[in-house]
Scaffold this motif. Sequence first.
Motif, short mmCIF file in Angstrom:
data_model
loop_
_atom_site.label_atom_id
_atom_site.label_comp_id
_atom_site.label_asym_id
_atom_site.label_seq_id
_atom_site.Cartn_x
_atom_site.Cartn_y
_atom_site.Cartn_z
N THR A 50 -2.31 17.69 0.38
CA THR A 50 -2.47 17.41 2.31
C THR A 50 -0.92 17.48 2.57
OG1 THR A 50 -4.66 16.20 1.97
CG2 THR A 50 -2.54 15.61 3.66
N VAL A 51 -0.72 18.35 3.07
CA VAL A 51 0.91 17.98 3.89
C VAL A 51 0.81 17.39 5.42
CG1 VAL A 51 3.23 19.51 4.45
CG2 VAL A 51 1.51 20.70 3.08
N LYS A 52 2.22 16.54 5.37
CA LYS A 52 2.17 14.74 5.06
C LYS A 52 3.85 14.83 6.44
CE LYS A 52 -0.77 11.38 5.03
NZ LYS A 52 -1.55 9.64 5.10
N ALA A 53 4.06 14.80 7.40
CA ALA A 53 5.35 14.54 8.10
C ALA A 53 5.51 14.11 9.45
CB ALA A 53 5.48 16.49 8.58
N ALA A 54 6.42 13.37 9.17
CA ALA A 54 7.67 12.51 10.42
C ALA A 54 8.44 12.68 11.13
CB ALA A 54 7.33 11.31 10.16
N SER A 55 9.07 12.30 12.12
CA SER A 55 10.33 12.53 12.18
C SER A 55 11.41 11.40 12.48
CB SER A 55 10.54 12.88 13.94
OG SER A 55 9.53 13.76 14.35
N PHE A 56 12.42 11.63 11.54
CA PHE A 56 13.57 10.57 11.12
C PHE A 56 15.19 10.05 11.87
CE2 PHE A 56 11.14 8.71 7.51
CZ PHE A 56 10.13 9.66 6.79
N TYR A 57 14.92 9.20 12.45
CA TYR A 57 16.52 9.58 13.37
C TYR A 57 17.96 8.48 11.69
CZ TYR A 57 19.72 8.97 16.79
OH TYR A 57 21.34 9.27 17.52
N LYS A 58 18.69 9.51 11.98
CA LYS A 58 19.96 7.92 11.49
C LYS A 58 19.08 7.58 10.21
CE LYS A 58 22.77 7.95 15.08
NZ LYS A 58 23.45 7.03 16.25
N GLY A 59 18.09 8.62 8.81
CA GLY A 59 17.58 7.67 8.37
C GLY A 59 16.27 6.30 8.24
N GLN A 60 15.54 6.65 9.79
CA GLN A 60 14.88 5.98 10.25
C GLN A 60 13.77 6.09 10.53
OE1 GLN A 60 14.50 2.11 10.24
NE2 GLN A 60 17.04 1.82 10.26
N LEU A 61 12.96 6.25 10.30
CA LEU A 61 11.61 6.93 10.93
C LEU A 61 11.31 6.34 12.31
CD1 LEU A 61 8.50 8.13 10.06
CD2 LEU A 61 7.38 6.19 9.89
N VAL A 62 10.83 7.45 13.19
CA VAL A 62 10.52 7.08 14.54
C VAL A 62 9.98 8.15 15.13
CG1 VAL A 62 13.03 6.58 14.81
CG2 VAL A 62 12.25 9.39 14.96
N SER A 63 8.71 8.54 14.58
CA SER A 63 7.54 8.93 15.04
C SER A 63 6.11 8.71 14.50
CB SER A 63 7.81 10.65 15.15
OG SER A 63 6.97 10.87 14.01
N GLY A 64 5.26 9.01 14.28
CA GLY A 64 3.95 8.69 14.03
C GLY A 64 3.80 9.92 12.83
N VAL A 65 3.18 9.54 11.99
CA VAL A 65 2.95 10.59 10.52
C VAL A 65 1.72 12.00 11.00
CG1 VAL A 65 2.27 11.11 8.39
CG2 VAL A 65 4.04 8.89 8.75
N VAL A 66 1.90 13.53 10.84
CA VAL A 66 1.05 14.24 11.23
C VAL A 66 1.14 14.61 9.65
CG1 VAL A 66 1.74 13.90 13.46
CG2 VAL A 66 2.71 14.98 11.86
N SER A 67 -0.11 14.52 9.33
CA SER A 67 -1.38 15.14 8.17
C SER A 67 -2.06 16.32 8.73
CB SER A 67 -1.58 14.35 7.51
OG SER A 67 -2.82 14.54 8.06
N LYS A 68 -2.14 17.44 7.60
CA LYS A 68 -2.88 18.77 7.61
C LYS A 68 -2.72 18.96 6.37
CE LYS A 68 -2.48 22.21 10.91
NZ LYS A 68 -4.27 22.00 11.31
N SER A 69 -4.60 19.33 5.84
CA SER A 69 -4.91 19.11 4.79
C SER A 69 -5.61 21.48 4.83
CB SER A 69 -6.18 18.29 4.32
OG SER A 69 -6.05 17.27 4.32
N PHE A 70 -5.28 21.36 3.28
CA PHE A 70 -5.04 22.90 2.74
C PHE A 70 -6.04 22.71 1.96
CE2 PHE A 70 -1.56 24.76 5.59
CZ PHE A 70 -0.42 23.48 6.47
N LYS A 71 -6.77 23.77 1.76
CA LYS A 71 -8.31 24.18 0.67
C LYS A 71 -7.72 25.52 0.00
CE LYS A 71 -12.94 22.42 -0.67
NZ LYS A 71 -13.78 24.23 -0.58
N LYS A 72 -7.94 25.54 -1.21
CA LYS A 72 -7.73 26.84 -2.06
C LYS A 72 -9.22 27.53 -2.30
CE LYS A 72 -5.34 28.61 -5.80
NZ LYS A 72 -4.76 28.77 -6.56
#
Length: 534
Positions: free
Chosen positions: A512-534
């Motif tokens: 599961t990949v999760k990602a978010a936006s950061f600005y000057k070391g601060q979390l500034v957005s929601g976290v998004v995720s997507k699961s990958f299945k082999k």
Amino acid sequence: MNPRIIAVCVLFRLYLSSSAQKNYLLESKPEKDQRMEWWREARFGMFIHWGLYAIPAGEWKDKTTHAEWIRTTAQIPLKEYDQFVPQFNPDQFNAKAWVQMAKDAGMKYITITSKHHDGFCLWDSKETDFDVMSTPFKRDILKELATACREIGGIRLCFYHSIMDWHHPDYNERRNWEKDRPVAGTDRKRYIAYMKRQLKELVTNYGDIGVFWFDGEWEGFWKHEDGVDLYNYLRGLKPDVIINNRVDKGRGGMAGMTTAGGYAGDFGTPEQEIPETGLPGVDWESCMTMNNNWGYNKADQQFKSTKDLIQKLVDIASKGGNFLLNIGPKADGSFPQESIDRLKAIGDWMKVNGESIYGTNASPFEHTSWGRVTQKTAGNKTYLYLHVFDWPKDGVLHLEGIGNKPQYVYQLWNKEKLPFIANSNSLMVQLTGPSPDENDAVMVLEYWEKPLVYKAPVISTYSADFILATDAVISLPAGENRTEIRYTTDGSDPVANSPLYTSKLNITQSSTVKAASFYKGQLVSGVVSKSFKK
Ligand code: FHN
């Protein structure tokens, strides 16, 4: 004949043929923006479905569920339907009262059915006797509306016009139950010429028409080339007229948006629904009934609440669209009382909050838990209108994903300034007292610079299920270059020292990949995720 005169005649004919053939689809963006400006500013209009069908008012024999489609849904033969003509005598019709009610509701345009699918014309047409002048009423309804719009001001008159016509013999699509209308000898080109002549009557004799709202384009009778031709024909008659996407064949069902390039039409037409999100750069207008029917149905008491209608208007504006709200007048020419009541209540709300709707653009935020946001830029100032549907119980309004402080925060209804706290990616506004308007209370953030709104990244992939390996691309909306993307592949939420995203990820294991936006070391957005299945 004098050679000079011949030359002038030839040049004039060339001019006529060239203006008739001009392809207005090649219009530049600045030209279209200029033409659409009043419509984008307006945001809110009145739809009116009115005609012979208001006489049966939805009832036919043992059913009461019909409306403007009654000729078809009740399978009424043409001759029997024509019997409504001598019954149409709307002695309560008052064009000025209609226009004033639209204006008082905060609406900026009226789109009325010049001709619906039944083919009956609400104006004095030289092209047919199946019009209002053949009824006992003998008054040109559209002319009276045009005069009222001109005298009252502030309301553009627009026409809904049905391509599909169940009365004209040359519209040669037939319902399977219509045994009394043979197709032999009919001529579709003759119908299209008839429709063009009628449209020329409407463009020429009824003032400065704002929009032609076509409908009934879905049958096989109407082709893409007919739509492009009709669009250019009308624009040739009135270059600044606005035309919806139902003039052509590009509409994607009731969702209403144009499905691909090359189709004619200036705006999308979602019907009875609101798109999930705004569509940057796309003009669209959601049309909706107040109850469940477009044409008057006396049995239909299921009117939407004022709160629901106001919040729909705000939701639509927060996504960059227009709201076309329908009235189905009675056969006597009066509006249903339920409609009158809602128009008045919406107007009361618009008197206080109209600036948070007119000329606004879609919210810069993906989602706000308590309501919606609209925005407007005027000079060097930007206004974010926070439409609070759900008043926070703790009296503090939180706005996530905003990275710079407004100059002021104030209540739109009384301009009273409010205290607020701003940190690197959110704002907290201290509200005073209970909500003043349970439908929607509006707070204003006044910025003297461009608001810094953070967007969550998007994780995309060719295929989340894979055999050996797949790729994951994590991106931010175009133009967002102030923040960085941090990500994880173990399903944990990314933090400031998580890996920095620089190029596509090669995924070789289920994860599961999760990602978010950061600005000057601060979390500034929601976290998004997507699961990958082999
Ligand atoms: O068939 C029409 C219907 O009667 C009504 O006019 C709506 C309003 O947009 N349009 C068509 C249904 O999609």
